[in-house]
Design a protein around this motif. Structure first.
Motif, PDB file in Angstrom:
ATOM      1  N   ALA A 294      -2.351   1.370 -15.639  1.00  0.00           N
ATOM      2  CA  ALA A 294      -2.226   0.061 -14.997  1.00  0.00           C
ATOM      3  C   ALA A 294      -0.824  -0.144 -14.444  1.00  0.00           C
ATOM      4  CB  ALA A 294      -2.577  -1.049 -15.987  1.00  0.00           C
ATOM      5  N   GLN A 295       0.193   0.203 -15.229  1.00  0.00           N
ATOM      6  CA  GLN A 295       1.568   0.045 -14.764  1.00  0.00           C
ATOM      7  C   GLN A 295       1.837   0.923 -13.555  1.00  0.00           C
ATOM      8  OE1 GLN A 295       3.805  -2.240 -15.733  1.00  0.00           O
ATOM      9  NE2 GLN A 295       5.048  -1.460 -14.033  1.00  0.00           N
ATOM     10  N   GLN A 296       1.283   2.136 -13.579  1.00  0.00           N
ATOM     11  CA  GLN A 296       1.449   3.025 -12.434  1.00  0.00           C
ATOM     12  C   GLN A 296       0.819   2.423 -11.179  1.00  0.00           C
ATOM     13  OE1 GLN A 296      -1.224   6.454 -11.593  1.00  0.00           O
ATOM     14  NE2 GLN A 296       0.562   7.704 -12.119  1.00  0.00           N
ATOM     15  N   LEU A 297      -0.395   1.903 -11.320  1.00  0.00           N
ATOM     16  CA  LEU A 297      -1.074   1.303 -10.178  1.00  0.00           C
ATOM     17  C   LEU A 297      -0.307   0.097  -9.644  1.00  0.00           C
ATOM     18  CD1 LEU A 297      -4.798   1.519 -11.352  1.00  0.00           C
ATOM     19  CD2 LEU A 297      -3.750   2.778  -9.462  1.00  0.00           C
ATOM     20  N   VAL A 298       0.250  -0.708 -10.550  1.00  0.00           N
ATOM     21  CA  VAL A 298       1.035  -1.865 -10.128  1.00  0.00           C
ATOM     22  C   VAL A 298       2.206  -1.419  -9.255  1.00  0.00           C
ATOM     23  CG1 VAL A 298       2.623  -3.662 -10.933  1.00  0.00           C
ATOM     24  CG2 VAL A 298       0.395  -3.381 -12.029  1.00  0.00           C
ATOM     25  N   GLU A 299       2.953  -0.436  -9.724  1.00  0.00           N
ATOM     26  CA  GLU A 299       4.122   0.028  -8.971  1.00  0.00           C
ATOM     27  C   GLU A 299       3.723   0.657  -7.641  1.00  0.00           C
ATOM     28  OE1 GLU A 299       7.175  -0.750  -9.813  1.00  0.00           O
ATOM     29  OE2 GLU A 299       6.269  -1.801 -11.511  1.00  0.00           O
ATOM     30  N   GLN A 300       2.589   1.328  -7.603  1.00  0.00           N
ATOM     31  CA  GLN A 300       2.146   1.958  -6.362  1.00  0.00           C
ATOM     32  C   GLN A 300       1.576   0.943  -5.374  1.00  0.00           C
ATOM     33  OE1 GLN A 300      -0.564   4.792  -8.102  1.00  0.00           O
ATOM     34  NE2 GLN A 300       0.960   6.431  -8.174  1.00  0.00           N
ATOM     35  N   LEU A 301       0.981  -0.128  -5.901  1.00  0.00           N
ATOM     36  CA  LEU A 301       0.356  -1.128  -5.037  1.00  0.00           C
ATOM     37  C   LEU A 301       1.347  -2.156  -4.484  1.00  0.00           C
ATOM     38  CD1 LEU A 301      -2.923  -1.768  -7.065  1.00  0.00           C
ATOM     39  CD2 LEU A 301      -2.805  -0.839  -4.749  1.00  0.00           C
ATOM     40  N   LYS A 302       2.393  -2.430  -5.237  1.00  0.00           N
ATOM     41  CA  LYS A 302       3.348  -3.477  -4.829  1.00  0.00           C
ATOM     42  C   LYS A 302       3.804  -3.351  -3.373  1.00  0.00           C
ATOM     43  CE  LYS A 302       5.500  -4.679  -9.260  1.00  0.00           C
ATOM     44  NZ  LYS A 302       6.731  -4.511 -10.082  1.00  0.00           N
ATOM     45  N   PRO A 303       4.327  -2.200  -2.960  1.00  0.00           N
ATOM     46  CA  PRO A 303       4.797  -2.120  -1.576  1.00  0.00           C
ATOM     47  C   PRO A 303       3.686  -2.200  -0.540  1.00  0.00           C
ATOM     48  CG  PRO A 303       4.894   0.036  -2.636  1.00  0.00           C
ATOM     49  CD  PRO A 303       4.593  -0.952  -3.708  1.00  0.00           C
ATOM     50  N   LEU A 304       2.455  -1.903  -0.947  1.00  0.00           N
ATOM     51  CA  LEU A 304       1.339  -1.910  -0.001  1.00  0.00           C
ATOM     52  C   LEU A 304       0.765  -3.302   0.216  1.00  0.00           C
ATOM     53  CD1 LEU A 304      -0.628   1.293  -1.072  1.00  0.00           C
ATOM     54  CD2 LEU A 304       0.813   1.001   0.948  1.00  0.00           C
ATOM     55  N   ILE A 305       0.849  -4.146  -0.815  1.00  0.00           N
ATOM     56  CA  ILE A 305       0.223  -5.463  -0.691  1.00  0.00           C
ATOM     57  C   ILE A 305       1.233  -6.601  -0.651  1.00  0.00           C
ATOM     58  CG2 ILE A 305      -1.819  -4.581  -1.859  1.00  0.00           C
ATOM     59  CD1 ILE A 305      -1.037  -6.136  -4.315  1.00  0.00           C
ATOM     60  N   GLY A 306       2.535  -6.246  -0.604  1.00  0.00           N
ATOM     61  CA  GLY A 306       3.542  -7.279  -0.394  1.00  0.00           C
ATOM     62  C   GLY A 306       3.887  -8.103  -1.605  1.00  0.00           C
ATOM     63  N   VAL A 307       3.829  -7.525  -2.800  1.00  0.00           N
ATOM     64  CA  VAL A 307       4.257  -8.229  -4.013  1.00  0.00           C
ATOM     65  C   VAL A 307       5.721  -7.894  -4.236  1.00  0.00           C
ATOM     66  CG1 VAL A 307       3.962  -8.421  -6.507  1.00  0.00           C
ATOM     67  CG2 VAL A 307       1.975  -8.184  -5.021  1.00  0.00           C
ATOM     68  N   ASP A 308       6.585  -8.920  -4.271  1.00  0.00           N
ATOM     69  CA  ASP A 308       8.006  -8.640  -4.462  1.00  0.00           C
ATOM     70  C   ASP A 308       8.343  -8.551  -5.944  1.00  0.00           C
ATOM     71  OD1 ASP A 308       8.573 -11.250  -5.522  1.00  0.00           O
ATOM     72  OD2 ASP A 308       8.660 -12.023  -3.479  1.00  0.00           O
ATOM     73  N   ALA A 309       9.506  -8.004  -6.226  1.00  0.00           N
ATOM     74  CA  ALA A 309       9.903  -7.741  -7.605  1.00  0.00           C
ATOM     75  C   ALA A 309      10.025  -9.020  -8.414  1.00  0.00           C
ATOM     76  CB  ALA A 309      11.241  -6.987  -7.622  1.00  0.00           C
ATOM     77  N   ARG A 310      10.559 -10.105  -7.805  1.00  0.00           N
ATOM     78  CA  ARG A 310      10.733 -11.349  -8.555  1.00  0.00           C
ATOM     79  C   ARG A 310       9.404 -11.930  -8.995  1.00  0.00           C
ATOM     80  NH1 ARG A 310      14.262 -14.664  -4.391  1.00  0.00           N
ATOM     81  NH2 ARG A 310      12.779 -13.576  -3.054  1.00  0.00           N
ATOM     82  N   GLN A 311       8.390 -11.846  -8.115  1.00  0.00           N
ATOM     83  CA  GLN A 311       7.063 -12.359  -8.470  1.00  0.00           C
ATOM     84  C   GLN A 311       6.474 -11.582  -9.635  1.00  0.00           C
ATOM     85  OE1 GLN A 311       4.181 -12.315  -5.300  1.00  0.00           O
ATOM     86  NE2 GLN A 311       2.499 -12.881  -6.640  1.00  0.00           N
ATOM     87  N   SER A 312       6.573 -10.248  -9.596  1.00  0.00           N
ATOM     88  CA  SER A 312       5.992  -9.436 -10.660  1.00  0.00           C
ATOM     89  C   SER A 312       6.742  -9.634 -11.979  1.00  0.00           C
ATOM     90  CB  SER A 312       6.002  -7.957 -10.283  1.00  0.00           C
ATOM     91  OG  SER A 312       7.300  -7.492 -10.093  1.00  0.00           O
TER      92      SER A 312
END
Length: 317
Positions: A294-312
């Motif tokens: 799950a953590q791997q998918l989160v890190e891989q998906l963030k740049p693709l779907i526009g989730v910024d670091a502060r939000q996560s």
């Protein structure tokens, strides 16, 4: 006429027996009945979640038993629904069975096992019967002759299945099956099944089939027509790292990346050599491994779907 009338009791008996067998296989007791129930539960969960953007994860059991939806949800800050089903349902039936749940703004993450990526026609052992069970006979373009044969067989339970159900009823007071355990409020499995036999590393002898390439390309168009977006991921698999396997997976990755954004570990190709990560099959993960995935998918998906670091970071807290 007299002879025909004499057949009536026989035909009634046959019809009644077939009907009982059909009810067992499709509605309660047979393995297909539990798969149907799981599918319906997942569709109901997806229908109930109202949000501008959701992550819908689909595939076979290698998606169902691989992700931790709540962990991904915390990391991305959007609702996540596990729509993973069963590999033998086949790519051509899995994809149209979930497309109705896609809404504008949704992200669809397809994690297909190699079982369905390498198949030449997109159909599996449960394709026809699954379509019948969910009241969509012929879903996936099942040939009429095969569909008719499957409908007939659905009224004839196997002796092995009946014996198992009888033992379950005596020992547990209910019938059970591989998919009979309830799912969570995000569609994840609630029970972990662990392997009893010895492990062996799975070889992958060939790359993705041309049929799978065409069907996934079509699925991207279907998702986008609904206002959604398709992202692909190679599955985690306990596999060999022989030259043929690596070449097959690299070729598969190259072809999938032409269809839609593809996420995976570039160094390992998601080929795992630690069997302690896995539950009962080469694709199913133990709970702790699902959290890592799950953590791997989160890190891989963030740049693709526009989730910024502060939000996560906020969601992680």
């Amino acid at each position: 006429m007299g002879k025909l009338l004499g057949l009536v009791p026989y035909l009634i008996a046959v019809g009644a027996a077939w009907s009982l067998g059909f009810v067992y296989n499709v509605y309660y007791g047979g393995e297909l009945s539990w798969l149907r129930q799981m599918y319906e539960d997942k569709m109901a969960i997806a229908a109930q979640i109202q949000a501008p953007r959701r992550l819908l994860v689909t595939g076979g059991s290698g998606a169902h038993y691989t992700i931790d939806s709540k962990a991904i949800e915390r990391g991305l800050g959007i609702p996540v629904v596990n729509l993973g089903l069963d590999g033998p349902v086949g790519l051509d039936v899995i994809l149209p069975s979930v497309i109705d749940q896609v809404r504008s703004g949704d992200i669809v993450l397809l994690i297909p096992e190699y079982l369905i990526l390498l198949d030449d026609n997109g159909l599996g052992d449960r394709s026809a019967s699954f379509g019948v069970a969910i009241a969509r006979p012929g879903l996936g373009g099942i040939p009429p002759k095969e569909l008719a044969q499957e409908v007939w067989l659905l009224g004839i339970p196997s002796l092995r299945a009946l014996t198992k159900s009888a033992v379950d009823w005596v020992e547990r007071g209910k019938m059970t099956g591989y998919y009979s355990d309830p799912v969570s409020d995000r569609g994840d499995p609630t029970v972990t099944k662990e392997r009893v036999g010895q492990w062996w590393q799975l070889p992958i002898d060939s790359p993705i089939s041309s049929h799978a390439i065409e069907r996934i390309s079509q699925f991207r168009q279907e998702v986008e027509a609904k206002g959604g977006r398709l992202i692909l991921s190679l599955p985690w698999v306990y596999a060999s790292k022989d030259e043929k396997t690596i070449a097959s997976v690299k070729k598969t990755a190259q072809e999938l990346a032409k269809i839609a954004p593809l996420i995976y570990e570039k160094d390992s190709l998601n080929l795992k050599t630690d069997s302690s990560l896995f539950a009962d099959t080469h694709y199913h993960l133990l709970p702790e491994a699902r959290k890592i995935r799950a953590q791997q998918l989160v890190e891989q998906l963030k740049p693709l779907i526009g989730v910024d670091a502060r939000q996560s970071e906020t969601n992680d807290r």
